[in-house]
Enzyme design. Sequence first.
Site, PDB file in Angstrom:
ATOM      1  N   ASP A   8       0.868  -1.165   0.000  1.00 36.54           N
ATOM      2  CA  ASP A   8       0.000   0.000   0.000  1.00 36.54           C
ATOM      3  C   ASP A   8       0.912   1.224   0.000  1.00 36.54           C
ATOM      4  O   ASP A   8       2.129   1.099  -0.167  1.00 36.54           O
ATOM      5  CB  ASP A   8      -0.986  -0.033   1.173  1.00 36.54           C
ATOM      6  CG  ASP A   8      -0.346   0.182   2.533  1.00 36.54           C
ATOM      7  OD1 ASP A   8       0.897   0.327   2.620  1.00 36.54           O
ATOM      8  OD2 ASP A   8      -1.081   0.202   3.536  1.00 36.54           O
ATOM      9  N   CYS A  65       3.076  -3.013   4.130  1.00 38.63           N
ATOM     10  CA  CYS A  65       2.186  -1.924   4.499  1.00 38.63           C
ATOM     11  C   CYS A  65       2.816  -1.260   5.718  1.00 38.63           C
ATOM     12  O   CYS A  65       3.958  -1.556   6.046  1.00 38.63           O
ATOM     13  CB  CYS A  65       0.752  -2.400   4.747  1.00 38.63           C
ATOM     14  SG  CYS A  65       0.490  -3.525   6.122  1.00 38.63           S
ATOM     15  N   GLY A  66       2.125  -0.381   6.381  1.00 36.59           N
ATOM     16  CA  GLY A  66       2.720   0.319   7.509  1.00 36.59           C
ATOM     17  C   GLY A  66       3.240  -0.616   8.583  1.00 36.59           C
ATOM     18  O   GLY A  66       4.355  -0.470   9.064  1.00 36.59           O
ATOM     19  N   THR A  67       2.431  -1.607   8.958  1.00 41.24           N
ATOM     20  CA  THR A  67       2.816  -2.549  10.012  1.00 41.24           C
ATOM     21  C   THR A  67       3.038  -3.963   9.510  1.00 41.24           C
ATOM     22  O   THR A  67       3.566  -4.798  10.234  1.00 41.24           O
ATOM     23  CB  THR A  67       1.721  -2.619  11.091  1.00 41.24           C
ATOM     24  OG1 THR A  67       0.527  -3.136  10.485  1.00 41.24           O
ATOM     25  CG2 THR A  67       1.473  -1.260  11.723  1.00 41.24           C
ATOM     26  N   GLY A  68       2.572  -4.281   8.309  1.00 40.38           N
ATOM     27  CA  GLY A  68       2.610  -5.645   7.790  1.00 40.38           C
ATOM     28  C   GLY A  68       1.418  -6.466   8.235  1.00 40.38           C
ATOM     29  O   GLY A  68       1.165  -7.543   7.700  1.00 40.38           O
ATOM     30  N   GLY A  70      -2.116  -5.704   8.369  1.00 41.36           N
ATOM     31  CA  GLY A  70      -3.303  -5.714   7.518  1.00 41.36           C
ATOM     32  C   GLY A  70      -3.101  -6.579   6.285  1.00 41.36           C
ATOM     33  O   GLY A  70      -3.997  -7.334   5.884  1.00 41.36           O
ATOM     34  N   ARG A 132       7.543 -33.242  11.774  1.00 44.39           N
ATOM     35  CA  ARG A 132       6.401 -32.875  12.627  1.00 44.39           C
ATOM     36  C   ARG A 132       5.770 -31.568  12.175  1.00 44.39           C
ATOM     37  O   ARG A 132       4.579 -31.341  12.368  1.00 44.39           O
ATOM     38  CB  ARG A 132       6.813 -32.808  14.091  1.00 44.39           C
ATOM     39  CG  ARG A 132       7.751 -31.677  14.436  1.00 44.39           C
ATOM     40  CD  ARG A 132       8.168 -31.742  15.916  1.00 44.39           C
ATOM     41  NE  ARG A 132       8.954 -30.608  16.311  1.00 44.39           N
ATOM     42  CZ  ARG A 132      10.262 -30.492  16.181  1.00 44.39           C
ATOM     43  NH1 ARG A 132      10.955 -31.467  15.625  1.00 44.39           N
ATOM     44  NH2 ARG A 132      10.886 -29.411  16.591  1.00 44.39           N
TER      45      ARG A 132
END
Length: 166
Positions: A8, A65-68, A70, A132
Amino acid sequence: MRVAVGSDHRGFGLKQRIVDWLCHRGSEVVDVGCNGDSSVDYPDFALLVANEVVMNRADFGVLCCGTGLGMCITANKVPGIRATPVHDEVSAESARRYIDANIMCLAGDLVSDRLVGPMLDIFLTTEFEGGRHARRVKKVSEIERRLGHTVSETMLAEAVSFQKNS
């Protein structure tokens, strides 16, 4: 290796640095946008990258994005996607080695330029350990199937078309 990349507006600068880094290392890049720092909606670009990965048109995806966060939430709505936030070399390695992540999500506001290359290199080259961990990843896929979360190429195309028109 073919890597789909999207962002974004808040992740645009980081995405551009990632595209340059990937091209410099010989990867084929599918840049789905965005193409500037004007405000856009992150779900549109997360869906485009997830579509490339789940349809096997890209080996991996990278979302910014800004924080990853969203981007991660949106990408994980697509069955078969295992997107995860990555914030350092340890999380990049763990994402691949233990959960077979196929999309890494980065925080454009938080990730230092110094870490981007090493994180990408680790994420794109670390092999899934299996064993596993394969059993656990299979359980996640089974949850998707049992909840009726399957997707066809037609369904994805409709979702992408809807996103572009909304």
